[in-house]
Write an enzyme that holds these catalytic residues in place. Structure first.
Site, mmCIF file in Angstrom:
data_model
loop_
_atom_site.group_PDB
_atom_site.id
_atom_site.type_symbol
_atom_site.label_atom_id
_atom_site.label_comp_id
_atom_site.label_asym_id
_atom_site.label_seq_id
_atom_site.Cartn_x
_atom_site.Cartn_y
_atom_site.Cartn_z
ATOM 1 N N GLY A 15 -9.847 -3.243 -1.578
ATOM 2 C CA GLY A 15 -10.986 -3.354 -2.492
ATOM 3 C C GLY A 15 -10.745 -4.445 -3.526
ATOM 4 O O GLY A 15 -9.616 -4.647 -3.958
ATOM 5 N N ARG A 76 -10.584 -5.359 5.121
ATOM 6 C CA ARG A 76 -9.660 -4.341 5.637
ATOM 7 C C ARG A 76 -9.452 -4.691 7.097
ATOM 8 O O ARG A 76 -10.403 -4.982 7.811
ATOM 9 C CB ARG A 76 -10.254 -2.952 5.454
ATOM 10 N N ASP A 107 -2.215 0.120 -2.650
ATOM 11 C CA ASP A 107 -1.036 0.632 -1.935
ATOM 12 C C ASP A 107 -1.105 0.443 -0.417
ATOM 13 O O ASP A 107 -0.067 0.273 0.229
ATOM 14 C CB ASP A 107 -0.717 2.083 -2.311
ATOM 15 N N THR A 130 -6.356 -3.201 -8.450
ATOM 16 C CA THR A 130 -7.284 -2.104 -8.168
ATOM 17 C C THR A 130 -7.739 -1.518 -9.503
ATOM 18 O O THR A 130 -6.932 -1.441 -10.432
ATOM 19 C CB THR A 130 -6.641 -0.999 -7.291
ATOM 20 N N ASP A 132 -8.548 1.503 -10.176
ATOM 21 C CA ASP A 132 -8.202 2.916 -10.384
ATOM 22 C C ASP A 132 -6.917 3.144 -11.174
ATOM 23 O O ASP A 132 -6.659 4.245 -11.637
ATOM 24 C CB ASP A 132 -8.057 3.628 -9.036
ATOM 25 N N ASP A 134 -4.016 3.454 -9.988
ATOM 26 C CA ASP A 134 -3.325 4.549 -9.305
ATOM 27 C C ASP A 134 -2.037 4.096 -8.623
ATOM 28 O O ASP A 134 -1.665 4.622 -7.584
ATOM 29 C CB ASP A 134 -4.280 5.198 -8.280
ATOM 30 N N ARG A 176 -10.681 8.952 -7.283
ATOM 31 C CA ARG A 176 -10.615 10.022 -6.289
ATOM 32 C C ARG A 176 -9.364 10.880 -6.479
ATOM 33 O O ARG A 176 -9.412 12.094 -6.377
ATOM 34 C CB ARG A 176 -10.571 9.402 -4.887
HETATM 35 P P1 ATP Z 1 -7.758 -0.098 -2.330
HETATM 36 O O1 ATP Z 1 -7.357 -0.008 -3.772
HETATM 37 O O2 ATP Z 1 -9.074 -0.708 -2.133
HETATM 38 O O3 ATP Z 1 -7.604 1.198 -1.584
HETATM 39 P P2 ATP Z 1 -5.672 -0.937 -0.576
HETATM 40 O O4 ATP Z 1 -4.798 -2.126 -0.524
HETATM 41 O O5 ATP Z 1 -4.972 0.397 -0.725
HETATM 42 O O6 ATP Z 1 -6.722 -1.172 -1.718
HETATM 43 P P3 ATP Z 1 -6.407 -0.341 2.166
HETATM 44 O O7 ATP Z 1 -7.716 -0.460 2.858
HETATM 45 O O8 ATP Z 1 -5.722 0.982 2.159
HETATM 46 O O9 ATP Z 1 -6.640 -0.905 0.692
HETATM 47 O O10 ATP Z 1 -5.384 -1.405 2.825
HETATM 48 C C1 ATP Z 1 -5.750 -2.763 2.973
HETATM 49 C C2 ATP Z 1 -5.247 -3.290 4.293
HETATM 50 O O11 ATP Z 1 -3.810 -3.187 4.341
HETATM 51 C C3 ATP Z 1 -5.716 -2.518 5.516
HETATM 52 O O12 ATP Z 1 -6.998 -2.905 5.925
HETATM 53 C C4 ATP Z 1 -4.660 -2.897 6.554
HETATM 54 O O13 ATP Z 1 -4.927 -4.149 7.091
HETATM 55 C C5 ATP Z 1 -3.394 -2.975 5.696
HETATM 56 N N1 ATP Z 1 -2.640 -1.719 5.824
HETATM 57 C C6 ATP Z 1 -2.845 -0.558 5.181
HETATM 58 N N2 ATP Z 1 -1.992 0.399 5.602
HETATM 59 C C7 ATP Z 1 -1.238 -0.175 6.569
HETATM 60 C C8 ATP Z 1 -0.173 0.265 7.434
HETATM 61 N N3 ATP Z 1 0.251 1.521 7.372
HETATM 62 N N4 ATP Z 1 0.343 -0.616 8.308
HETATM 63 C C9 ATP Z 1 -0.087 -1.883 8.360
HETATM 64 N N5 ATP Z 1 -1.091 -2.364 7.595
HETATM 65 C C10 ATP Z 1 -1.652 -1.536 6.718
#
Ligand code: ATP
Length: 328
Positions: A15, A76, A107, A130, A132, A134, A176
């Site tokens: 995000g 994503r 994360d 992010t 949040d 978090d 959340r």
């Molecule tokens: P947000 O704050 O929006 O949740 P985020 O970085 O946690 O941010 P995610 O959608 O969970 O957002 O992760 C972003 C991208 O990171 C995913 O689309 C994927 O490409 C990669 N990713 C997440 N988890 C894994 C994993 N376990 N193994 C490999 N790639 C991953």
């Protein structure tokens, strides 16, 4: 083994949040300062897999420090979760000669970076972006401060209409799993109650608090509700509950949604982003990898990505007590 870094990639993933552009600017300019080539990687890991890279210099990032969103776009990527996807990404990075990257995200993005780094002994650094807040290992993530200011401004406006009509508003804010936004904007905007994922205050207490508020002659009431509040009811269910149990209130609901993620970053987020970008690039140059840059006691500190991903970011319980006192 120490890597000699010559080309660093930078991407935004997951995000978006205000301050991401300021962080991209900082990474690019710190690279330029240290005579390292910098490549923007478009659309997160999706663009990494496709080799969607663009060389950036200090001037490529002019005029973006004040812009919300991310000029590199975010995405994503399902494919990056697979071994094959990451192999394609590695091949694309190698082909372009990129030998380290900085990922700005949450994360999930850090988990992906960590796995990739372990598989290919590839240097990576994370910058927490992010709203949040978090993420463990930093008191502030990029965008959090801006989101707080945006939400407080909106609640002030809602209060104007609430007090003109003697209304009770349930306002849903993002959060959340953690209640940082709800708790802080609740205190900052003078909410009567704050419902967060960490604490179940109970429906009885909510009703009692609203009755007390009415008795004390308040002309409006604001209840801030985090998306994942522990009472387990969403704002519409809470409205129904109060409609049935407190006839004296005229209840309205407002779900703030994605507007919380937008807008020009606050000064705090711009400064934080600038500091984080410098720390991330200089960390890579000095041979560090698999860390997240964070703010602790007003200093830039590195936290292993594994801890940043596994650790829990906790709300300030003292602030919860302050909130109770303020709503007397
Ligand atoms: P947000 O704050 O929006 O949740 P985020 O970085 O946690 O941010 P995610 O959608 O969970 O957002 O992760 C972003 C991208 O990171 C995913 O689309 C994927 O490409 C990669 N990713 C997440 N988890 C894994 C994993 N376990 N193994 C490999 N790639 C991953």
């Amino acid at each position: 083994m120490l890597h000699t870094i010559k080309k660093i990639g930078v991407l935004t993933s997951g995000g978006d949040s205000p301050g991401m552009n300021a962080a991209i600017r900082s990474v690019v300019r710190t690279c330029a300062f240290h005579d390292i080539e910098c490549y923007g990687i478009y659309r997160g890991y999706e663009g990494m897999i496709e080799g969607d890279f663009e060389k950036m210099d200090a001037r490529s990032v002019k005029g973006i420090i004040n812009k919300g969103g991310t000029i590199l776009k975010s995405a994503r990527s399902k494919e990056f979760r697979t071994k094959e996807g990451r192999a394609t990404a590695h091949a694309a990075l190698k082909k372009a000669g990129i030998d380290a990257f900085v990922v700005i995200g949450g994360d999930g993005s850090f988990t992906g970076a960590m796995i990739f780094s372990q598989e290919y002994n590839f240097p990576v650094m994370g910058i927490p972006g992010t709203i949040d807040n978090d993420i463990f290992g930093t008191t502030h993530t990029l965008g959090y401060d801006t989101a707080l200011n945006t939400v407080v401004e909106v609640i002030d406006k809602i209060r104007d209409t609430a007090s003109s009509h003697n209304r009770l508003f349930f306002i849903e804010v993002m959060g959340r799993d953690v209640g940082h936004i709800a708790l802080n904007v609740g205190v900052g905007a003078g909410a009567e109650e704050i419902l967060i994922p960490e604490e179940d205050l109970g429906l009885d207490r909510l009703l009692e608090s609203l009755r007390r508020s009415k008795r004390s002659g308040k002309s409006s009431s604001i209840v801030v509700v985090a998306e994942g509040d522990k009472i387990g009811k969403n704002v519409f269910e809470l409205k129904d509950y109060v409609d049935q149990n407190l006839k004296e209130y005229e209840v309205r609901v407002s779900v703030l949604g994605h507007m919380q993620r937008g807008g020009s970053p606050s000064c705090f987020d711009r400064v934080l982003a600038s500091r984080m970008g410098v720390k991330a690039v200089e960390g890579l140059i000095t041979g560090k990898s698999n860390f997240m840059v964070g703010l602790k006691n007003d200093q830039m500190e590195l936290t292993p990505l594994e801890l940043a991903v596994k650790g829990k970011s906790k709300i300030d319980m003292e602030l919860l007590r302050v909130s109770d006192i303020m709503t007397i």
